[in-house]
Design a protein around this motif. Structure first.
Motif, short mmCIF file in Angstrom:
data_model
loop_
_atom_site.label_atom_id
_atom_site.label_comp_id
_atom_site.label_asym_id
_atom_site.label_seq_id
_atom_site.Cartn_x
_atom_site.Cartn_y
_atom_site.Cartn_z
N SER A 534 43.04 78.10 50.54
CA SER A 534 42.49 76.74 50.59
C SER A 534 43.01 75.86 49.47
O SER A 534 42.55 74.74 49.30
CB SER A 534 40.97 76.84 50.52
N ASN A 569 35.80 75.73 51.76
CA ASN A 569 35.03 76.01 52.99
C ASN A 569 34.82 74.72 53.75
O ASN A 569 35.39 73.70 53.40
CB ASN A 569 33.69 76.67 52.65
N THR A 570 34.04 74.78 54.78
CA THR A 570 33.84 73.57 55.60
C THR A 570 33.08 72.50 54.85
O THR A 570 33.04 71.36 55.27
CB THR A 570 32.98 73.85 56.83
N ARG A 571 32.40 72.86 53.79
CA ARG A 571 31.51 71.89 53.17
C ARG A 571 32.13 71.11 52.02
O ARG A 571 31.90 69.93 51.88
CB ARG A 571 30.26 72.61 52.69
N SER B 241 36.87 81.52 59.87
CA SER B 241 37.82 80.66 59.17
C SER B 241 37.04 79.72 58.26
O SER B 241 35.83 79.64 58.35
CB SER B 241 38.61 79.85 60.19
N PRO B 242 37.75 79.01 57.39
CA PRO B 242 37.03 78.07 56.51
C PRO B 242 36.30 76.98 57.28
O PRO B 242 35.41 76.34 56.75
CB PRO B 242 38.13 77.48 55.65
N LYS B 243 36.70 76.76 58.54
CA LYS B 243 36.05 75.68 59.30
C LYS B 243 34.82 76.19 60.06
O LYS B 243 34.26 75.49 60.88
CB LYS B 243 37.04 75.07 60.30
N GLU B 245 31.14 77.15 60.95
CA GLU B 245 29.76 76.79 60.59
C GLU B 245 28.84 77.69 61.40
O GLU B 245 28.87 77.68 62.63
CB GLU B 245 29.47 75.33 60.95
#
Lengths: 850, 302
Positions: A534, A569-571, B241-243, B245
């Motif tokens: 990332s 991460n997504t956040r 994956s990092p995406k 949720e």
């Protein structure tokens, strides 16, 4: 009745009690238990499957037998992969009191009958996002730009028409894999019918050069439109005509013919307009990917024709007469070769009326000027371009030759002053790119050559002076030649380009003054990036050597740049960048002879090349909770700029004289930007608030006096979008901006608040669609003095049939005449107003064929 | 011009230009895009179990019930012990093929052909018995770069009724079983000769591998076209994956419904960006406020 049934059930239960068949399955050779083996029971002599189970971890199984099953002969079958099938007949008699079964399976050499999976695994990378437009387009959509704007992740800029995906501008727009517009893609998006397109593809990590595919990293994004079968390789025609009234008759019309085939593509269009539309915008280049790191050079201009501009957007202000003819033709010679020709001509006449009152503050004194003027700018421009490309998996070569001729005439009529400025321009430029591909390295060469001839002719009359005529002429030859290379090794990527550029510039004023500021530059820019999971980082050093013989100037600069992006991460996301740069200002900031820039402004610099040192840093963090529709970000940025000299302003007898002063000036500032956004899926509502605060400090020289200033700005932008029903959407946009200027050692200018709020409503029913929007401006034009303005627009669209669409619009419903605002800039206060287009009615009819 | 020595500058330029090339030439070029296989797409995250078998299904799915638009695709089922993973291969394949064709400047007809072959709209990946006794549904309905939803729930096994009817699929004799599961009436044909507990989507719990399945309305049809043993080094990956949720089914279905009923509103809420879309049309900037919906015909009806 129900009770009796229950009673009966109890009565019969013991009789109907189920028998349980138990057992264990083991391997014959080793005696090890076999888990997950299938145990099935079927009627002996019949294939009918009655019941089944699987063995547990220790090979054990249990099967419940119904009374019916207990009364028939059964066949027990046990199967396990890689072992021989086991069968055993269980006679009905044995089922009355079954014993535990011990089953042993023999291993088997018989391979499973495999049916090879064809086509998988696939050699892929998921870089393409395909949108099936039938899911996005509606009958109301006329042109493809309207559909593209609706695609998730795709944005279409409201004024320029520029398309971006996830915030990144696309580098190419293609139709059926070919780029016929050469970067002027509004010609495609504004003319291609929405219902001719089947799919839009977004190509991420796009690499147009085949020889580089899979060899270098790219983060470019391109878009490809795929047509429906019946629209391919056929001519499509569209005609539109509009007539209306705004003080006098207004009109607008266009005709275009388009063809997108696999071997040839054409884009022909003619447009005429006298209704205030921005027709010329269609010719702007929205992408030009193939320039790489080549330096751009414009012609050496001293007296520019100021573009017409308005604080409220030109659409509400301009009075225009525009004619545009453009022809694009692309020919695909073979799989790897294509050539493209573009020719266009535009005649664009724009006029507007405005007034500007400026106050310059220095110490406790001020200079005040007033201008009220009618302005007219007429431009005729011809452009032609020839672009040929050879693109194969082993080599790449492209050559773009471009010719532009432009003639601009600008007039300004003030109370007792008249100014006329004629600027002509002839430009010839060629860009060449060749890729030298070797098995283990990539090396490219780019070359750019640009010749320009740009004469200008200024004439003005003012009552306190003799009529003034000034002619200026410039020839310039500029070239930039560069080698580049880039490599990837694991998570590291190295990029490098080096080149030599220079210009020969010859200028002459009609008073006989000549000045030839040739300049040469030698540069090399290595950079290294590291991408791991990332984290993305890039470090670059830019080494530049400049030499300008006439000014005895030569200098070497080394400037670093650092960029870091981390999205764990997504956040969370964190972005950081910092850089230093040195740049040399253009001709107008060191041209050493006295000249007029306009009827009230004179310039005389000295022959010292102004160097600008710019340092900046920015840190940004964002947090989002996608599933809760929540997004917030906060950014802090700061900059520091230093000039090795300054421009001092002196005002005397109605003339501003700008002169160079050998003193270092600096300015610095910071800004804080924040955004918070909350969407509610349940209420179909989205609310966003943007906030920006900026504070800049600087110094300037007026009337031989140094004046320090601090300017600050605070802006809030709330937006709200609410769609309570499928046919109804409400929107609210607001801009609240406060600004203040402190003049050190003297006064603080009053804080001014300017606000703009827009409410719009869209109602769509069947073939009708109504769009209503109301703008409210409340601008503080002076301390506690407000100017209020309401503007309203309404549009009705009616899809008469698939081929005919009608639009009726009323713009400026309340027939307001002027827009007024006041703003601060460094040490000046500017109060300005513009005359608006009056209330206008326009009826437009569009036809398309086929 | 005296102090401008052209030959000096040219020589310096040549040296500058060649030095870095020499330095970089030692690096072996690694191919970083365009040639990785489908695994790159699905082998995201950590390996969870060794893959034993792969089954490929041809899938047909009615996207829009009213217009009867059908998406055809290919589902790949990966089996490792009692854990299975099932996903649409075409999402991957289609992307790659158009990319390759694009790179080759292929004629439009070829694209069209390829699209016909690889049309498929299923966006979910279903893990059965992963984590243990759980079913995990991963979905990228809004695009993998936007949001990957992950919903874990306890594993439900359909209650099957086995019939006497048989049909040959892929050379195997398959027995028909029926069930009512997650809001649809399902028919499944399983092969007793392939005694593994697996099937497409969430269908399993029969004495053999399900080689064909369809619902009563024929909105969803899966038919096996290939079956093979996995290579020794193949693994099943968890696709985190990092995406990703994580959320419960209620939230997941809420998001799906919102996405399909008002995509713009959804995107605005997700990205925190543009609250409205403005198009620069022929009549100057126009606000596109109309919502647009995508058809919604989920495989699972609660």
């Amino acid at each position: 009745m129900r009770y009796i049934a229950v009673l009966l059930l109890f009565f019969f239960l013991p009789v109907q009690a189920q028998q349980v068949l138990k057992g264990v399955v083991r391997e014959k050779e080793s005696g090890q238990s076999i888990p997950s083996a299938t145990v099935t029971l079927s009627k002996a002599g019949d294939q009918q499957l009655l019941t089944f189970t699987r063995t547990g971890d220790t090979g054990q199984f249990e099967l419940q037998l119904t009374s019916a099953q207990q009364n028939m002969d059964l066949l027990l079958t046990v199967r396990s992969l890689g072992r021989k099938m086991y069968t055993q007949t269980l006679p009905a008699a044995a089922l009355k009191n079954p014993r535990d079964l011990q089953i042993a399976l023999e291993s088997s050499d018989i391979a499973l009958r495999e049916v090879t999976i064809k086509g998988a695994p696939v050699r892929v990378k998921s870089d393409t996002i395909t949108y099936d437009l039938s899911e996005f387009a509606s009958e109301k959509d006329q042109h493809i730009s309207e559909v593209l704007a609706k695609l998730p992740g795709v944005q279409v800029d409201k004024t320029t028409g520029k398309i971006s995906y996830q915030g990144k501008s696309i580098s190419k727009l293609m139709v059926e894999g070919l780029d016929v517009s050469g970067g002027q893609y509004r010609q495609v998006t504004d003319n291609l019918k929405a219902d001719a397109v089947a799919k839009a593809e977004v190509l991420e990590n796009y690499q147009p050069i085949q020889a580089l595919q899979g060899k270098t990293f790219t983060d470019e994004v391109a878009m490809n439109l795929k047509l429906k079968d019946d629209s391919k390789d056929t001519w499509m025609f569209a005609l539109s005509a509009a007539a209306g009234y705004e003080q006098d008759l207004t009109y607008s019309g266009k005709a275009n013919a388009l063809r997108f085939g696999k071997g040839a593509q054409d884009l022909w269009s003619y447009k005429t307009d006298h209704s205030g539309k921005d027709v010329a915008g269609e010719l702007s280049y929205l992408s030009n990917m193939d320039r790489g790191h080549l330096h751009a050079m414009s012609y050496p201009e001293l007296v520019p024709n100021p573009a017409l501009s308005s604080p409220i957007g030109m659409g509400r202000v301009r009075d225009n007469r525009t004619n545009l003819l453009s022809v694009n033709h692309l020919n695909r010679v073979s799989d790897s070769r294509q050539s493209r020709v573009m020719v266009n001509y535009i005649h664009d006449e724009n006029s507007m009326t405005n007034g500007v009152d400026e106050t310059y503050h220095y110490g406790n004194k001020t200079i005040q000027t007033q201008e009220r003027q009618d302005r007219l700018l007429v431009q005729d421009k011809v452009s032609a371009e020839w672009d040929s490309e050879q693109n194969s998996t082993t080599s790449y070569q492209r050559n773009q030759l471009k010719l532009d001729g432009a003639w601009d005439r600008g007039t300004q009529q003030l109370d007792d002053v008249f100014q006329r400025l004629k600027n002509k321009r002839l430009e010839l430029q060629n860009t060449f790119h060749r890729l030298i591909g070797k098995p283990k390295s990539i090396m490219g060469f780019r070359s750019y050559i640009h010749y320009s001839y740009s004469p200008s002719d200024l004439y003005f009359q003012r009552p306190d002076r003799e009529d003034q005529t000034q002619q200026y002429e410039a020839h310039q030859l500029f070239t930039d030649n560069q080698f580049y290379s880039n490599f990837q090794k694991g998570a590291f990527r190295m990029e490098w380009y080096s080149g030599l550029s220079g210009n020969l510039t010859f200028t002459e004023l009609n008073d006989g003054n000549r000045y030839h500021p040739h300049r040469f530059q030698l540069y090399t820019v290595p950079s290294v990036s590291y991408n791991y999971r990332s984290l993305e980082t890039q470090l670059q050093a830019s080494v530049n050597y400049y030499h300008q013989p006439v000014s005895h100037f030569h200098k070497l600069y080394i400037d670093p740049m650092l960029r870091l992006k981390w999205e764990p991460n997504t956040r969370w996301a964190l972005r950081l960048n910092g850089s230093q740069s040195h740049s040399l200002s253009g001709l107008s900031s060191y041209y050493p002879h006295l000249y007029w820039r306009n009827y009230r402004t004179q310039y005389r610099m000295n022959d010292v090349v102004p160097e600008l040192t710019h340092r900046s840093a920015r840190v940004e963090t964002a947090y989002r909770r996608v599933i809760h529709g929540f997004y917030t970000s906060l950014a802090f940025s700061t900059f520091d700029m230093r000039y090795n000299q300054t421009t001092a302003m002196n005002y005397d007898q109605g003339v501003f004289l700008y002169q160079a002063l050998n003193r270092t000036t600096k300015s610095s500032g910071y800004a804080v930007e924040g955004r918070i956004s909350q969407g509610s899926y349940k209420w179909k509502l989205n609310a966003t608030l943007d906030m920006t605060y900026s504070r800049n400090r600087g110094e300037t020289y007026i009337q031989d006096m140094k004046q320090n200033y601090v300017g600050s700005n605070l802006t809030f932008r709330p937006t709200l979008r609410w769609s309570p029903a499928a046919y109804l959407t409400w929107m609210y946009d607001g801009v609240f901006m406060g600004s203040q200027t402190e003049l050190e050692g003297s006064s603080t200018l009053p804080r001014l608040w300017n606000t703009q709020q827009t409410v719009s409503l869209n109602l769509g029913l069947a073939d009708f669609n109504v769009n209503l929007s109301v703008d409210y401006f409340r601008n503080e034009v002076a301390d506690h003095q407000f100017s209020n303005l309401w503007l309203g627009d309404i549009d009705w669209n009616w899809n008469v049939s698939k081929k005919v669409r009608m639009t009726f619009s009323i713009h400026n419903i309340f027939n307001k005449q002027t827009y007024q605002e006041t703003f601060y800039s460094t040490v000046s206060t500017t109060q300005q107003w513009v005359r608006l287009r009056s209330r206008e009615y326009l009826l437009q009819v569009n036809f398309s064929l086929p | 011009m005296k102090n401008f020595n052209l030959s000096f500058i040219l020589a310096a330029f040549a040296i500058l230009a060649l030095l870095p090339l020499q330095a970089f030439a030692q690096f072996r070029l690694s191919v970083s895009s365009g040639s990785r296989d489908a695994a790159v797409y699905q082998n995201v995250g950590e390996p969870i179990v060794k893959m034993e078998y792969k089954v490929l299904y041809e899938s047909k799915y009615v996207i829009d019930v009213e217009k009867n638009t059908i998406a055809e695709g290919q589902l790949l089922l990966e089996i490792g012990g009692s854990t299975t993973k099932c996903y649409n291969l075409n999402m991957v394949k289609r992307d790659s093929i158009s990319r390759v064709l694009m790179a080759q400047n292929a004629p439009a007809k070829e694209y069209e052909q390829q699209y016909r072959n690889y049309r498929g709209g299923l966006t979910w990946t279903v893990f059965s018995n992963f984590p243990a006794n759980q079913t995990t549904t991963v979905d990228e309905f809004a695009g993998s770069s936007m949001l990957v939803t992950r919903c874990e729930e306890s594993m439900e096994i359909p209650e099957w009724k086995i019939t006497a009817e048989t049909q040959e699929v892929l050379g195997y004799t398959c027995t028909l079983a029926t069930t009512s599961f997650k809001g649809r009436e399902w028919k499944a044909w399983f092969a007793l000769d392939l005694p593994m507990d697996a099937g497409p989507w969430k269908l399993r719990g029969l004495p053999g591998l399900i080689l064909k399945a369809e619902d009563a309305e024929q909105h969803y049809c899966f038919t096996a076209t290939g079956f093979e043993k996995a290579k020794p080094d193949e693994q099943i990956y968890d696709r985190i994956s990092p995406k990703t949720e994580k959320m419960d089914r209620k939230k997941y279905e809420g998001l799906m419904e919102f996405y399909t009923s008002d995509m713009m509103g959804f995107m605005a809420s997700v990205t925190g960006q543009e609250a409205a879309v403005v198009v620069s049309g022929n009549n100057g900037p126009e606000v596109v406020t109309r919502k647009f919906t995508t058809p919604y015909n989920p495989i699972e009806r609660k």
